[in-house]
Write a protein that holds these residues in place. Structure first.
Motif, PDB file in Angstrom:
ATOM      1  N   SER A   1      70.705  38.225  21.495  1.00  0.00           N
ATOM      2  CA  SER A   1      69.567  37.630  21.546  1.00  0.00           C
ATOM      3  C   SER A   1      69.375  37.792  23.161  1.00  0.00           C
ATOM      4  CB  SER A   1      70.222  36.183  21.404  1.00  0.00           C
ATOM      5  OG  SER A   1      70.793  35.208  22.664  1.00  0.00           O
ATOM      6  N   HIS A   2      70.055  38.093  24.090  1.00  0.00           N
ATOM      7  CA  HIS A   2      70.082  38.185  25.548  1.00  0.00           C
ATOM      8  C   HIS A   2      69.455  40.005  25.589  1.00  0.00           C
ATOM      9  CE1 HIS A   2      71.925  34.949  27.175  1.00  0.00           C
ATOM     10  NE2 HIS A   2      72.550  34.800  25.937  1.00  0.00           N
ATOM     11  N   ASP A   3      69.556  40.712  25.163  1.00  0.00           N
ATOM     12  CA  ASP A   3      68.884  42.155  24.869  1.00  0.00           C
ATOM     13  C   ASP A   3      67.456  42.294  25.046  1.00  0.00           C
ATOM     14  OD1 ASP A   3      71.303  43.474  24.202  1.00  0.00           O
ATOM     15  OD2 ASP A   3      70.685  43.572  22.664  1.00  0.00           O
ATOM     16  N   ALA A   4      66.640  40.367  25.383  1.00  0.00           N
ATOM     17  CA  ALA A   4      65.256  41.054  25.292  1.00  0.00           C
ATOM     18  C   ALA A   4      64.673  40.089  26.126  1.00  0.00           C
ATOM     19  CB  ALA A   4      64.625  40.855  23.887  1.00  0.00           C
ATOM     20  N   LYS A   5      65.657  39.168  26.737  1.00  0.00           N
ATOM     21  CA  LYS A   5      65.077  38.798  27.764  1.00  0.00           C
ATOM     22  C   LYS A   5      66.536  39.444  29.165  1.00  0.00           C
ATOM     23  CE  LYS A   5      67.654  34.934  26.613  1.00  0.00           C
ATOM     24  NZ  LYS A   5      68.070  33.824  25.843  1.00  0.00           N
ATOM     25  N   HIS A   6      66.141  39.582  29.775  1.00  0.00           N
ATOM     26  CA  HIS A   6      66.740  40.657  30.782  1.00  0.00           C
ATOM     27  C   HIS A   6      66.343  39.664  32.082  1.00  0.00           C
ATOM     28  CE1 HIS A   6      68.670  43.202  34.006  1.00  0.00           C
ATOM     29  NE2 HIS A   6      67.882  43.136  34.044  1.00  0.00           N
ATOM     30  N   GLU A   7      65.213  39.515  32.024  1.00  0.00           N
ATOM     31  CA  GLU A   7      64.284  38.802  33.584  1.00  0.00           C
ATOM     32  C   GLU A   7      64.880  37.469  33.058  1.00  0.00           C
ATOM     33  OE1 GLU A   7      62.114  39.423  36.868  1.00  0.00           O
ATOM     34  OE2 GLU A   7      62.381  41.155  34.780  1.00  0.00           O
ATOM     35  N   TYR A   8      64.608  36.451  32.533  1.00  0.00           N
ATOM     36  CA  TYR A   8      65.475  35.679  32.162  1.00  0.00           C
ATOM     37  C   TYR A   8      66.280  35.472  32.651  1.00  0.00           C
ATOM     38  CZ  TYR A   8      66.183  30.929  30.491  1.00  0.00           C
ATOM     39  OH  TYR A   8      66.845  30.208  30.085  1.00  0.00           O
ATOM     40  N   ASP A   9      67.287  36.138  31.932  1.00  0.00           N
ATOM     41  CA  ASP A   9      68.846  35.893  33.277  1.00  0.00           C
ATOM     42  C   ASP A   9      68.905  36.297  33.899  1.00  0.00           C
ATOM     43  OD1 ASP A   9      69.627  35.696  30.184  1.00  0.00           O
ATOM     44  OD2 ASP A   9      70.420  37.043  29.326  1.00  0.00           O
ATOM     45  N   MET A  10      67.842  37.369  34.605  1.00  0.00           N
ATOM     46  CA  MET A  10      68.240  37.466  36.205  1.00  0.00           C
ATOM     47  C   MET A  10      67.816  36.164  36.955  1.00  0.00           C
ATOM     48  SD  MET A  10      66.696  41.213  36.761  1.00  0.00           S
ATOM     49  CE  MET A  10      66.110  41.063  38.049  1.00  0.00           C
ATOM     50  N   GLN A  11      66.865  35.371  36.805  1.00  0.00           N
ATOM     51  CA  GLN A  11      65.942  35.105  37.462  1.00  0.00           C
ATOM     52  C   GLN A  11      67.032  33.119  37.017  1.00  0.00           C
ATOM     53  OE1 GLN A  11      61.913  33.588  35.039  1.00  0.00           O
ATOM     54  NE2 GLN A  11      61.474  35.296  36.730  1.00  0.00           N
ATOM     55  N   ARG A  12      68.051  32.887  36.266  1.00  0.00           N
ATOM     56  CA  ARG A  12      69.047  32.065  35.742  1.00  0.00           C
ATOM     57  C   ARG A  12      69.755  32.341  36.931  1.00  0.00           C
ATOM     58  NH1 ARG A  12      71.209  32.600  30.390  1.00  0.00           N
ATOM     59  NH2 ARG A  12      72.585  34.052  31.856  1.00  0.00           N
ATOM     60  N   ASP A  13      70.585  34.048  36.975  1.00  0.00           N
ATOM     61  CA  ASP A  13      71.338  34.125  37.454  1.00  0.00           C
ATOM     62  C   ASP A  13      71.020  33.658  39.261  1.00  0.00           C
ATOM     63  OD1 ASP A  13      72.625  34.487  35.194  1.00  0.00           O
ATOM     64  OD2 ASP A  13      72.989  36.407  35.767  1.00  0.00           O
ATOM     65  N   ALA A  14      70.096  33.892  39.443  1.00  0.00           N
ATOM     66  CA  ALA A  14      70.141  34.123  40.648  1.00  0.00           C
ATOM     67  C   ALA A  14      69.218  32.291  40.989  1.00  0.00           C
ATOM     68  CB  ALA A  14      68.217  34.767  41.164  1.00  0.00           C
ATOM     69  N   PHE A  15      69.596  31.394  40.603  1.00  0.00           N
ATOM     70  CA  PHE A  15      69.469  30.191  40.664  1.00  0.00           C
ATOM     71  C   PHE A  15      70.727  29.308  40.745  1.00  0.00           C
ATOM     72  CE2 PHE A  15      69.671  25.675  38.529  1.00  0.00           C
ATOM     73  CZ  PHE A  15      68.814  25.306  39.313  1.00  0.00           C
ATOM     74  N   LEU A  16      70.963  30.223  39.584  1.00  0.00           N
ATOM     75  CA  LEU A  16      73.056  29.711  39.417  1.00  0.00           C
ATOM     76  C   LEU A  16      73.881  30.138  40.498  1.00  0.00           C
ATOM     77  CD1 LEU A  16      73.408  30.145  35.705  1.00  0.00           C
ATOM     78  CD2 LEU A  16      73.064  27.709  37.080  1.00  0.00           C
ATOM     79  N   ASN A  17      73.449  31.136  41.138  1.00  0.00           N
ATOM     80  CA  ASN A  17      73.713  31.869  42.519  1.00  0.00           C
ATOM     81  C   ASN A  17      73.557  31.017  43.588  1.00  0.00           C
ATOM     82  OD1 ASN A  17      73.804  35.061  41.401  1.00  0.00           O
ATOM     83  ND2 ASN A  17      75.690  33.739  40.564  1.00  0.00           N
ATOM     84  N   GLY A  18      72.228  30.420  43.216  1.00  0.00           N
ATOM     85  CA  GLY A  18      71.573  30.008  44.792  1.00  0.00           C
ATOM     86  C   GLY A  18      72.465  28.637  45.059  1.00  0.00           C
ATOM     87  N   LEU A  19      72.958  28.636  43.818  1.00  0.00           N
ATOM     88  CA  LEU A  19      73.765  26.649  43.603  1.00  0.00           C
ATOM     89  C   LEU A  19      75.394  26.361  44.166  1.00  0.00           C
ATOM     90  CD1 LEU A  19      72.273  25.081  40.502  1.00  0.00           C
ATOM     91  CD2 LEU A  19      71.564  23.775  42.493  1.00  0.00           C
ATOM     92  N   GLY A  20      75.518  28.203  44.405  1.00  0.00           N
ATOM     93  CA  GLY A  20      76.935  28.546  44.691  1.00  0.00           C
ATOM     94  C   GLY A  20      78.139  28.725  44.018  1.00  0.00           C
TER      95      GLY A  20
END
Length: 134
Positions: A76-95
């Motif tokens: 299910s993540h294969d088609a959500k690469h952009e979404y996953d990148m945005q989520r990871d950036a948000f989470l990384n921004g929280l430390g």
């Protein structure tokens, strides 16, 4: 009672509460296999949450003691690469450190995935503390 102050400081969207509960109940095979190895302190005595709401996202597993998120990525993540990148950036921004594991790897060899997680630097300190207490 949570042992970490940071747990309650994370942003939380209450509108996702029902969806998170549904995901916990449904659970896919890879998530259930991994959860059985992470729950109740089985992984270096750490406390993990499953389907934790952080901001506008629901993460598969969250460890407040190490500020780590573990995501099980299936097809299910294969088609959500952009979404996953945005989520990871948000989470990384929280430390938070986001660790991705492939669902296929969890199903094929859960023990190997757990071994790889133990070697991850985010869990290294905790592992060395646990080993000295043995």
């Amino acid at each position: 009672m949570r042992r970490t102050k940071s747990y309650m400081e994370l942003p939380y969207n209450p509108a996702l509460k029902t969806r998170a509960r549904e995901l916990r109940k449904a659970g896919n095979r890879a998530e259930i296999l991994l959860w059985n190895q992470l729950k109740q302190g089985k992984f270096s005595g750490l406390d993990f949450d499953r389907q934790k709401i952080i901001g506008n996202y629901i993460v598969d597993f969250y460890c407040a003691e190490t500020n780590a998120v573990v995501e099980v990525d299936g097809s299910s993540h294969d088609a959500k690469h952009e979404y996953d990148m945005q989520r990871d950036a948000f989470l990384n921004g929280l430390g938070l450190t986001v660790i991705h594991v492939r669902a296929e790897a969890v199903v094929a060899d859960t023990a190997q995935v757990i071994a790889e997680l133990r070697r991850n630097p985010v869990f290294e300190y905790r592992r060395s503390v646990a080993e000295t207490q043995m």
